[in-house]
Design a protein around this motif. Sequence first.
Motif, short mmCIF file in Angstrom:
data_model
loop_
_atom_site.label_atom_id
_atom_site.label_comp_id
_atom_site.label_asym_id
_atom_site.label_seq_id
_atom_site.Cartn_x
_atom_site.Cartn_y
_atom_site.Cartn_z
N LYS A 86 0.81 -1.22 0.00
CA LYS A 86 0.00 0.00 0.00
C LYS A 86 0.85 1.28 0.00
N VAL A 87 2.15 1.14 0.27
CA VAL A 87 3.03 2.30 0.31
C VAL A 87 3.87 2.38 -0.96
N ASP A 88 4.57 1.30 -1.26
CA ASP A 88 5.41 1.24 -2.47
C ASP A 88 4.62 0.65 -3.63
N PRO A 89 4.91 1.07 -4.87
CA PRO A 89 4.16 0.57 -6.04
C PRO A 89 4.64 -0.83 -6.45
N ILE A 90 4.55 -1.78 -5.51
CA ILE A 90 5.05 -3.13 -5.74
C ILE A 90 3.91 -4.13 -5.66
N THR A 91 3.82 -4.98 -6.66
CA THR A 91 2.83 -6.06 -6.67
C THR A 91 3.54 -7.36 -7.02
N THR A 92 3.22 -8.42 -6.28
CA THR A 92 3.82 -9.72 -6.52
C THR A 92 2.72 -10.75 -6.74
N LYS A 93 2.88 -11.58 -7.79
CA LYS A 93 1.89 -12.60 -8.10
C LYS A 93 2.58 -13.96 -8.24
N SER A 94 1.83 -15.02 -7.94
CA SER A 94 2.32 -16.38 -8.13
C SER A 94 1.13 -17.33 -7.98
N THR A 95 1.38 -18.62 -8.12
CA THR A 95 0.30 -19.60 -7.87
C THR A 95 0.42 -20.23 -6.50
N TYR A 96 1.55 -20.01 -5.82
CA TYR A 96 1.73 -20.51 -4.46
C TYR A 96 2.71 -19.62 -3.72
N THR A 151 18.20 -11.73 -18.09
CA THR A 151 17.94 -13.05 -17.52
C THR A 151 19.21 -13.57 -16.87
N SER A 152 19.03 -14.43 -15.86
CA SER A 152 20.17 -15.07 -15.19
C SER A 152 19.65 -16.23 -14.36
N GLU A 153 20.59 -17.03 -13.84
CA GLU A 153 20.20 -18.15 -12.99
C GLU A 153 19.78 -17.67 -11.61
N ARG A 154 20.50 -16.67 -11.09
CA ARG A 154 20.19 -16.15 -9.76
C ARG A 154 20.17 -14.63 -9.81
N GLY A 155 19.42 -14.03 -8.88
CA GLY A 155 19.37 -12.58 -8.87
C GLY A 155 18.92 -12.02 -7.54
N LEU A 156 19.36 -10.82 -7.22
CA LEU A 156 18.97 -10.11 -6.01
C LEU A 156 18.52 -8.71 -6.39
N TYR A 157 17.27 -8.39 -6.08
CA TYR A 157 16.69 -7.08 -6.38
C TYR A 157 16.62 -6.30 -5.08
N GLU A 158 17.47 -5.25 -4.94
CA GLU A 158 17.44 -4.37 -3.78
C GLU A 158 16.58 -3.17 -4.15
N ILE A 159 15.33 -3.22 -3.72
CA ILE A 159 14.31 -2.29 -4.22
C ILE A 159 14.59 -0.85 -3.82
N ASN A 160 15.03 -0.63 -2.58
CA ASN A 160 15.29 0.74 -2.13
C ASN A 160 16.40 1.39 -2.94
N LEU A 161 17.33 0.58 -3.42
CA LEU A 161 18.45 1.09 -4.20
C LEU A 161 18.18 1.04 -5.70
N GLU A 162 17.03 0.48 -6.08
CA GLU A 162 16.72 0.25 -7.50
C GLU A 162 17.89 -0.47 -8.18
N LYS A 163 18.37 -1.51 -7.49
CA LYS A 163 19.57 -2.22 -7.93
C LYS A 163 19.28 -3.71 -8.00
N ILE A 164 19.67 -4.33 -9.13
CA ILE A 164 19.51 -5.76 -9.30
C ILE A 164 20.86 -6.38 -9.61
N THR A 165 21.23 -7.39 -8.85
CA THR A 165 22.47 -8.12 -9.07
C THR A 165 22.15 -9.46 -9.73
N PHE A 166 22.68 -9.66 -10.92
CA PHE A 166 22.45 -10.89 -11.68
C PHE A 166 23.70 -11.76 -11.61
N GLN A 167 23.50 -13.08 -11.45
CA GLN A 167 24.63 -13.99 -11.37
C GLN A 167 24.38 -15.24 -12.20
#
Length: 559
Positions: A86-96, A151-167
């Motif tokens: 409700k604060v940040d414009p973030i939405t997450t969806k999945s089936t489980y 795309t990558s096998e692994r990733g870390l999204y640091e939302i406050n920093l708008e930073k994504i680390t792909f590995q």
Amino acid sequence: MSNFAQPKHVLLYLILIWTGVGAHGQQSSTLEITQADELLGAGNFQRLIGNVRMSHQSSLIYCDSAHFYQDINQAKLFGRVRIEDKVDPITTKSTYAEYDGNTKIAKLRNKVVFTNQETTLYTDYLDYNRELNTATYFNRGKVVDSTNVLTSERGLYEINLEKITFQKNVELVNPDYTLKTNNLIYLTIPKTAETTGLTNIISTEGYTLDAQKGSWYNTQAKQFRFFDGIVENEETRVKAEELYYEETTGYYEGKEDVRVLNKERNVEVFGDVGQYWEDRKYSLVHGKALVRRYFEKDTLFMIADTLISQDSEADTAKYLQAFHSIKLVKAGLGGIADSLFYNYSDSSIHLFQDPVLWNEKSQIVADSMVFYIANETLDHVLMKNKAFAILTDTLLNYNQMKGRKMTAYFADGKISRLDIDGNGESLYFALEGDTLTQGINRILSATIKLDFINGSVTRAKFEIRPDGKFLPVQNLTEEVSQLDGFSWRIEEKPTMKTISEWRAVQEIDLNAKNLFNEPILEIILPTEEEIQKEVMKRSMKPEKRPVVKTLKTDLKNEQ
């Protein structure tokens, strides 16, 4: 009363839960049930079915059904899971998903879509830590924004920093190029990418950009910085320890071990620092500069302090300039000068300010000279002002010629003819059977033409009242055996040792590892049917205590 609450009592039940559990406040860490079509169970475990809605602090949680473990403040969510902030414009969806109200960690599985404004992440395995505001995926993920797909096998999204680390097996696809590497940091707001280690790029226009030690890119401005990098197309290859490339302007800037290869001209330029403008085909290189002009049989080497190369469309504007301490080496040929001008159109090399040229057993000096290479060998040399030629014969005598202007013609790498025009003087030794010196011929003439074989004069032609004399061998002294200005400077002749000491070149490994040549490994994920079977098998086991299970459990998709 049955353990299964009737639909008409669900709202009342939710109100009781809301007042009993949710009274701790909106910022309480307690998960709260706010809606469900049907609620089963009581106490510490409830089963929610149909249009489930829960809340946790600033998050709203939606799904088709859920298992709620009240005593440990955890929930398992099934079918059309959606978590909205409700604060940040973030939405997450999945089936489980599994949600822990204490740690604020959501573990989402299968068809996960994580959206933050213009950035969307797709994966099947995502851990979303709302406390740290980070999202971690593994077993492959894809990030899409308005400019790039990563795309990558692994990733870390640091939302406050708008930073994504792909590995591992990272691929960045842009409308203009495709990048591959194993470690990449992407900033979503300026849309910049930074890599470490091997990085390979192929552009839609056919460019290849490779870096062994990482790189930095502004994907919108199309600015690139490579470390131990190479940029190559059909016409040019540019390499440097640190290489900056601006695609929109076609500008290159290199530092440390810079090299620019013009494939059409077979000319490669080396230096400490270099600049290249692609539209003008103009390059500037300085700092222990080296030129290699590749021929089919051998190579012409030249060293200088500074090099300027121009290879525009007009033939008359294709040249190479070199300044200060020029040294030339090519299969039997050596030369020095203060400055040089190489005209690509006629393969002429102009030397200025005390130039000296050695070829086989000959030496030529003048105020300035031009020599021409034809069929990969020295063809002829034009000398102007104070021209002086010295040729050694089979007995190592110094045959000497001087004049205002002089033209030397070569055959098989040796002087075959010499034409002197203006104030001509010649001194050559007369031999008997190439084994005995008879004496010296000294001749003055406005014009002189001499033919040579192995440095010995075989024919001489003089015009305009020549003045000559013959000195027998018994009258020869050092003074009469040399023309004024004689100086045999063979100790100054550069060699390949001179070139290598100036700049030791480490050749490019054309077979270096390239990620575009690596086989594509496909990760096979379990099918939906296999997941459901595993969920059913695990759900039939009695639980002694409700706990949050591993990410591979309880994937039951209840409707």
